[in-house]
Design a protein around this motif. Structure first.
Motif, PDB file in Angstrom:
ATOM      1  N   GLU A 145       0.836  -1.204   0.000  1.00 40.22           N
ATOM      2  CA  GLU A 145       0.000   0.000   0.000  1.00 40.22           C
ATOM      3  C   GLU A 145       0.869   1.251   0.000  1.00 40.22           C
ATOM      4  O   GLU A 145       1.957   1.258   0.573  1.00 40.22           O
ATOM      5  CB  GLU A 145      -0.853   0.037   1.273  1.00 40.22           C
ATOM      6  CG  GLU A 145      -2.122  -0.770   1.190  1.00 40.22           C
ATOM      7  CD  GLU A 145      -2.867  -0.721   2.511  1.00 40.22           C
ATOM      8  OE1 GLU A 145      -2.751   0.296   3.217  1.00 40.22           O
ATOM      9  OE2 GLU A 145      -3.547  -1.701   2.835  1.00 40.22           O
ATOM     10  N   ILE A 146       0.325   2.308  -0.584  1.00 43.94           N
ATOM     11  CA  ILE A 146       1.110   3.543  -0.678  1.00 43.94           C
ATOM     12  C   ILE A 146       1.408   4.112   0.710  1.00 43.94           C
ATOM     13  O   ILE A 146       2.507   4.610   0.962  1.00 43.94           O
ATOM     14  CB  ILE A 146       0.394   4.577  -1.589  1.00 43.94           C
ATOM     15  CG1 ILE A 146       1.272   5.839  -1.775  1.00 43.94           C
ATOM     16  CG2 ILE A 146      -0.942   4.998  -1.066  1.00 43.94           C
ATOM     17  CD1 ILE A 146       1.869   5.920  -3.147  1.00 43.94           C
ATOM     18  N   THR A 147       0.459   3.990   1.643  1.00 40.57           N
ATOM     19  CA  THR A 147       0.728   4.537   2.978  1.00 40.57           C
ATOM     20  C   THR A 147       1.804   3.733   3.697  1.00 40.57           C
ATOM     21  O   THR A 147       2.541   4.271   4.505  1.00 40.57           O
ATOM     22  CB  THR A 147      -0.530   4.566   3.861  1.00 40.57           C
ATOM     23  OG1 THR A 147      -1.232   3.360   3.653  1.00 40.57           O
ATOM     24  CG2 THR A 147      -1.413   5.743   3.555  1.00 40.57           C
ATOM     25  N   PHE A 149      -4.317   8.932   8.061  1.00 37.81           N
ATOM     26  CA  PHE A 149      -3.091   8.752   7.297  1.00 37.81           C
ATOM     27  C   PHE A 149      -2.208   7.658   7.874  1.00 37.81           C
ATOM     28  O   PHE A 149      -1.010   7.631   7.667  1.00 37.81           O
ATOM     29  CB  PHE A 149      -2.333  10.075   7.177  1.00 37.81           C
ATOM     30  CG  PHE A 149      -3.020  10.998   6.224  1.00 37.81           C
ATOM     31  CD1 PHE A 149      -2.897  10.805   4.859  1.00 37.81           C
ATOM     32  CD2 PHE A 149      -3.841  12.001   6.698  1.00 37.81           C
ATOM     33  CE1 PHE A 149      -3.571  11.631   3.970  1.00 37.81           C
ATOM     34  CE2 PHE A 149      -4.519  12.832   5.813  1.00 37.81           C
ATOM     35  CZ  PHE A 149      -4.384  12.642   4.443  1.00 37.81           C
ATOM     36  N   SER A 150      -2.811   6.756   8.592  1.00 43.73           N
ATOM     37  CA  SER A 150      -2.056   5.673   9.190  1.00 43.73           C
ATOM     38  C   SER A 150      -1.966   4.523   8.207  1.00 43.73           C
ATOM     39  O   SER A 150      -2.573   4.542   7.148  1.00 43.73           O
ATOM     40  CB  SER A 150      -2.784   5.205  10.432  1.00 43.73           C
ATOM     41  OG  SER A 150      -4.078   4.802  10.054  1.00 43.73           O
ATOM     42  N   ALA A 172      -9.183   2.566  11.873  1.00 40.07           N
ATOM     43  CA  ALA A 172      -9.869   1.360  11.423  1.00 40.07           C
ATOM     44  C   ALA A 172     -10.772   1.608  10.215  1.00 40.07           C
ATOM     45  O   ALA A 172     -10.770   0.819   9.280  1.00 40.07           O
ATOM     46  CB  ALA A 172     -10.682   0.766  12.567  1.00 40.07           C
ATOM     47  N   VAL A 173     -11.557   2.671  10.230  1.00 40.21           N
ATOM     48  CA  VAL A 173     -12.610   2.769   9.201  1.00 40.21           C
ATOM     49  C   VAL A 173     -12.464   3.816   8.123  1.00 40.21           C
ATOM     50  O   VAL A 173     -13.096   3.708   7.092  1.00 40.21           O
ATOM     51  CB  VAL A 173     -14.024   2.968   9.803  1.00 40.21           C
ATOM     52  CG1 VAL A 173     -14.556   1.686  10.317  1.00 40.21           C
ATOM     53  CG2 VAL A 173     -14.054   4.056  10.813  1.00 40.21           C
ATOM     54  N   VAL A 174     -11.718   4.875   8.337  1.00 38.13           N
ATOM     55  CA  VAL A 174     -11.681   5.898   7.283  1.00 38.13           C
ATOM     56  C   VAL A 174     -10.265   6.219   6.816  1.00 38.13           C
ATOM     57  O   VAL A 174      -9.987   7.320   6.403  1.00 38.13           O
ATOM     58  CB  VAL A 174     -12.390   7.220   7.709  1.00 38.13           C
ATOM     59  CG1 VAL A 174     -13.878   7.005   7.803  1.00 38.13           C
ATOM     60  CG2 VAL A 174     -11.840   7.764   9.014  1.00 38.13           C
ATOM     61  N   LYS A 175      -9.350   5.242   6.909  1.00 35.83           N
ATOM     62  CA  LYS A 175      -8.004   5.615   6.470  1.00 35.83           C
ATOM     63  C   LYS A 175      -7.926   5.704   4.947  1.00 35.83           C
ATOM     64  O   LYS A 175      -8.629   5.003   4.217  1.00 35.83           O
ATOM     65  CB  LYS A 175      -6.936   4.705   7.069  1.00 35.83           C
ATOM     66  CG  LYS A 175      -7.044   3.266   6.801  1.00 35.83           C
ATOM     67  CD  LYS A 175      -5.778   2.614   7.364  1.00 35.83           C
ATOM     68  CE  LYS A 175      -5.761   1.145   7.123  1.00 35.83           C
ATOM     69  NZ  LYS A 175      -6.521   0.380   8.076  1.00 35.83           N
ATOM     70  N   ALA A 176      -7.059   6.604   4.509  1.00 39.98           N
ATOM     71  CA  ALA A 176      -7.020   7.001   3.103  1.00 39.98           C
ATOM     72  C   ALA A 176      -6.954   5.844   2.101  1.00 39.98           C
ATOM     73  O   ALA A 176      -7.754   5.803   1.158  1.00 39.98           O
ATOM     74  CB  ALA A 176      -5.876   7.984   2.886  1.00 39.98           C
TER      75      ALA A 176
END
Lengths: 160, 239
Positions: free
Chosen positions: A2-4, B95-96, B128-132
């Motif tokens: 993944e990019i992150t 951004f994790s 958990a739910v909204v990472k990029a």
């Protein structure tokens, strides 16, 4: 990758170089902290991963298809939420699965519940959460997250 | 031979989750070797994913631990940070990288450094739910409107979950019940004299032990302890 994940590794390397240039002693202390954190959790995580591996072999994600069947939207939402609660699968497996279920006739609402509980409510990771934050914290956070997942998906049902 | 056996027993006593897992796997491998091998294959792929991410996460947190002051963390994620703190928490979670279990040690470190319980929960949930990267995959498979609507509902929801959890659970509860650092504090506390002389500036030896365990104070802060060397050893080894 993944990019992150790549970004994160680059960030770690940059920070480490910057830190060593600035203060070697402090940097070594920081690395010791990192090492202890890793030692503190590695065995637990590997054990949990092994349990997840076993669980996914016994109950492959696709099983949700047969369980959902012709149930009503409300029932399907709760079943999906429950299914999401007990499993932990990566998003890049979950979304293709959810998308194929939608083309096969599953309702979007139940898929939203599935995805939200899948990621936010962790039955299988609870032992690790308890180690860090205690039983009461883990219980409160997971129950609230489950309730929120149901509300989010019902709210989405009103709009979509 | 006997001592090695004892070592293994002790290891499983200290790692109950591992003991349970090994037991389950032995049962599975005896009854259905194929099932066990398939499970191990899936496990291996998860293990590789973990190796990609965890070391980097911990190095970043180690650097945060030594370079970022308690005041800074408190300013961003502390009780007084208000709405700004909520958004900072959603942002850092977004951004994790990595699964939720990577977030536990990160959040625990931030909590010790002065973050509010509510913001810890927000970071955990956002992680958990909204990472990029997840939102990108979601758009690909479920469509943009599905992703956007879920996002708009989810962000306020996780902020509410954070605030409620913060009301119900105190920071003291977590510190007391955490098995991660609690043990270290206990051990340092035992090495301190225990007569609460106050020369170090803290009200009790217990409080001093907590500060030393957090790295806010050096072990030599206690003038009446003769165990400074042992305390340093404890800090080095972590347990």
């Amino acid at each position: 990758m993944e990019i992150t994940a790549i970004g994160l590794i680059l960030l770690a390397i940059t920070l480490l170089i910057w830190s060593f240039l600035k203060d070697k002693k402090k940097s070594i202390k920081g690395l010791n902290v990192a090492k202890n954190m890793f030692k503190g959790i590695a065995v637990d995580i590997i054990s949990i991963l092994a349990l997840i591996g076993l669980f996914l072999t016994l109950v492959p994600p696709g099983t949700i298809k047969t369980v959902l069947g012709d149930t009503s939207v409300t029932a399907a939402t709760f079943i999906s939420a429950a299914f999401g609660t007990v499993t932990l699968i990566p998003a890049f497996v979950a979304f293709p699965l959810a998308s194929s279920l939608v083309t096969e006739g599953a309702h979007l609402v139940s898929m939203a519940a599935f995805i939200t509980t899948l990621t936010m409510v962790g039955f299988i990771t609870a032992p690790i959460e308890i180690e860090y934050f205690g039983k009461k914290f883990t219980l409160v956070r997971n129950v609230l997250s489950f309730a929120a997942a149901i509300l989010i998906s019902l709210g989405m049902g009103l709009i979509l | 031979m006997r001592s090695r056996f004892k070592m293994i027993v002790n290891f499983f006593k200290n790692n109950k989750i591992a003991a349970f897992t090994v037991f389950v796997y032995i049962v599975v491998l005896v009854y259905s070797p194929n099932l066990g091998i398939d499970s191990l294959k899936i496990t291996a792929s998860y293990f590789l994913e973990m190796l990609e991410i965890l070391p980097a996460v911990f190095i970043v947190m180690g650097m945060v631990e030594v370079w970022v002051s308690r005041e800074t963390i408190m300013g961003i994620f502390g009780k007084g940070a208000g709405l700004k703190g909520r958004f900072a928490s959603v942002l850092i979670g977004s951004f994790s990288a990595g699964p939720i279990y990577a977030a536990f040690p990160v959040c625990y470190t931030l909590l010790k450094k002065g973050s509010a319980v509510s913001n810890i929960v927000i970071i955990l949930s956002a992680w958990a739910v909204v990472k990029a990267p997840m939102l990108i995959v979601e758009t690909q498979f479920m469509g943009l409107s599905f992703m956007l609507v879920r996002y708009i509902f989810t962000v306020p929801a996780i902020i509410m979950i954070g605030i409620i959890t913060g009301k119900v659970i105190s920071k003291e509860y977590i510190v007391k019940n955490s098995k991660k650092e609690g043990l270290l504090v206990e051990k340092i506390d035992e090495l301190l004299p225990g007569h609460n002389c106050g020369a170090c500036g803290y009200g009790s030896c217990r409080e001093t032990a907590e500060r030393i365990a957090d790295g806010d104070e050096e072990p030599d802060v206690c003038v009446s302890s003769e165990e400074e060397k042992k305390v340093r050893e404890l800090l080095e080894t972590g347990s």
